[in-house]
Design an enzyme around this catalytic site. Sequence first.
Site, mmCIF file in Angstrom:
data_model
loop_
_atom_site.group_PDB
_atom_site.id
_atom_site.type_symbol
_atom_site.label_atom_id
_atom_site.label_comp_id
_atom_site.label_asym_id
_atom_site.label_seq_id
_atom_site.Cartn_x
_atom_site.Cartn_y
_atom_site.Cartn_z
ATOM 1 N N GLU A 229 32.379 37.643 45.509
ATOM 2 C CA GLU A 229 33.415 37.336 46.505
ATOM 3 C C GLU A 229 33.004 37.608 47.951
ATOM 4 O O GLU A 229 33.857 37.773 48.828
ATOM 5 C CB GLU A 229 34.732 38.065 46.177
ATOM 6 C CG GLU A 229 35.390 37.636 44.872
ATOM 7 C CD GLU A 229 36.101 36.272 44.937
ATOM 8 O OE1 GLU A 229 36.125 35.673 46.027
ATOM 9 O OE2 GLU A 229 36.619 35.828 43.891
ATOM 10 N N HIS B 218 34.869 35.347 41.684
ATOM 11 C CA HIS B 218 34.815 36.223 40.514
ATOM 12 C C HIS B 218 34.910 35.462 39.196
ATOM 13 O O HIS B 218 34.730 36.062 38.124
ATOM 14 C CB HIS B 218 35.912 37.295 40.594
ATOM 15 C CG HIS B 218 35.491 38.607 40.033
ATOM 16 N ND1 HIS B 218 36.091 39.807 40.352
ATOM 17 C CD2 HIS B 218 34.499 38.937 39.149
ATOM 18 C CE1 HIS B 218 35.505 40.792 39.715
ATOM 19 N NE2 HIS B 218 34.537 40.290 38.965
ATOM 20 N N ASP C 227 33.828 43.442 42.808
ATOM 21 C CA ASP C 227 34.379 42.496 43.775
ATOM 22 C C ASP C 227 34.453 43.218 45.114
ATOM 23 O O ASP C 227 35.048 44.301 45.208
ATOM 24 C CB ASP C 227 35.770 42.058 43.303
ATOM 25 C CG ASP C 227 36.359 40.930 44.125
ATOM 26 O OD1 ASP C 227 36.136 40.916 45.347
ATOM 27 O OD2 ASP C 227 37.069 40.089 43.549
ATOM 28 N N ASP D 235 36.285 42.766 47.483
ATOM 29 C CA ASP D 235 37.635 43.020 47.974
ATOM 30 C C ASP D 235 38.213 44.314 47.414
ATOM 31 O O ASP D 235 39.313 44.722 47.786
ATOM 32 C CB ASP D 235 38.565 41.828 47.746
ATOM 33 C CG ASP D 235 38.979 41.605 46.294
ATOM 34 O OD1 ASP D 235 38.935 42.541 45.484
ATOM 35 O OD2 ASP D 235 39.374 40.467 45.975
ATOM 36 N N HIS E 237 42.082 43.522 42.362
ATOM 37 C CA HIS E 237 42.905 42.732 41.458
ATOM 38 C C HIS E 237 42.514 43.001 39.998
ATOM 39 O O HIS E 237 41.416 43.471 39.723
ATOM 40 C CB HIS E 237 42.746 41.244 41.769
ATOM 41 C CG HIS E 237 42.951 40.910 43.213
ATOM 42 N ND1 HIS E 237 41.925 40.892 44.133
ATOM 43 C CD2 HIS E 237 44.083 40.598 43.890
ATOM 44 C CE1 HIS E 237 42.404 40.583 45.320
ATOM 45 N NE2 HIS E 237 43.707 40.400 45.208
ATOM 46 N N HIS F 104 39.411 32.352 39.264
ATOM 47 C CA HIS F 104 38.835 33.653 39.622
ATOM 48 C C HIS F 104 39.806 34.803 39.364
ATOM 49 O O HIS F 104 39.393 35.967 39.399
ATOM 50 C CB HIS F 104 38.326 33.664 41.079
ATOM 51 C CG HIS F 104 39.406 33.823 42.126
ATOM 52 N ND1 HIS F 104 39.134 34.339 43.380
ATOM 53 C CD2 HIS F 104 40.722 33.523 42.135
ATOM 54 C CE1 HIS F 104 40.238 34.358 44.103
ATOM 55 N NE2 HIS F 104 41.209 33.870 43.368
ATOM 56 N N ASP G 233 42.498 40.481 37.641
ATOM 57 C CA ASP G 233 41.863 39.276 37.091
ATOM 58 C C ASP G 233 42.204 39.111 35.614
ATOM 59 O O ASP G 233 41.366 38.720 34.799
ATOM 60 C CB ASP G 233 40.351 39.306 37.312
ATOM 61 C CG ASP G 233 39.998 39.246 38.799
ATOM 62 O OD1 ASP G 233 40.872 38.878 39.601
ATOM 63 O OD2 ASP G 233 38.852 39.580 39.151
ATOM 64 N N ASP H 200 37.728 46.420 41.655
ATOM 65 C CA ASP H 200 38.401 45.256 42.209
ATOM 66 C C ASP H 200 39.796 45.632 42.677
ATOM 67 O O ASP H 200 40.447 46.504 42.089
ATOM 68 C CB ASP H 200 38.489 44.184 41.102
ATOM 69 C CG ASP H 200 38.745 42.784 41.612
ATOM 70 O OD1 ASP H 200 39.378 42.632 42.657
ATOM 71 O OD2 ASP H 200 38.311 41.828 40.940
#
Length: 301
Positions: free
Chosen positions: A273, A101, A228, A230, A126, A141, A128, A124
């Site tokens: 990712e 990412h 992303d 994930d 996360h 990332h 980030d 995402d």
Amino acid sequence: MKRKHVSIIGVPMDLGQMRRGVDMGPSAIRYGGLQERLTNLGWTVQDHGDILVDMRENAESSTAGNLKNLSSVVTASELLAQKTDETIADDSFPLVLGGDHSIALGTLAGVAKKQKNLGVIWYDAHGDLNTADTSPSGNIHGMPLAASLGFGDPALTNIGGFSPKIKPENVVIIGARDLDDGERKLIKETGIKVFTMHEIDRLGMTTVMKETIEYLRERTEYVHLSLDLDGLDPTEAPGVGTPVAGGLSYRESHLAMEMLEESGIITSAEFVEVNPILDEKNKTGAAAVALIASLLGEKLL
């Protein structure tokens, strides 16, 4: 999303984190039949190949302080920013394939250069939103959204020659369920709109996407989607480097893409990712292709 020309840009980046294999993500997504899928939807597709990225073995010396592989990430990001900017100038829809990412540093620099008052959907697990000072790992990332907002090391914030690329009030994070302390603090200080998995479970994806679309439509002229894989639950997308249990379902994600397509607000996108080494028979690469197809107009009927 009125353009019918899409430009695919691959970024085989594995330097923004420590797990090997994510540099093969663009190939895995292409292998999943991306170009044929989009062509069948009526898009004119031009694949520009991959941005040149240093091999990890050549990038180790570029670590600076708590920022791993800094100079190599910056170099690749500058190349991506230039290519993305050229794509927009050609009136083509930029579709960037990662890679980890950290590539969003370059994508957002290129997109924001001409598209002022840019909105961003950060799909995402996360945030980030780390900086060198707050990151537990030093992995870049985990920093691209913060850097694009103007927070962090100048080498990252000034990619493309300007900063910030986006305003906090023009960002919506969807699917967050793993935030570091520094990220929580930055979210509260800046007022970034976040739909965690708690809100998605309570409200439902339809309401979340309606609110996201209305929120960004009122404030922005262009909207970039940074997805992303994930963000999806690991059972749906096992081939990612930082899986987090309790994520979005495959069907919820398709609904989100379908609603974004119907809204017409998305002007650029990146899917990141995908790590085929960690995947199961390219399940995650195929999921990325299916979600891209939904975003660009594929329907059940």
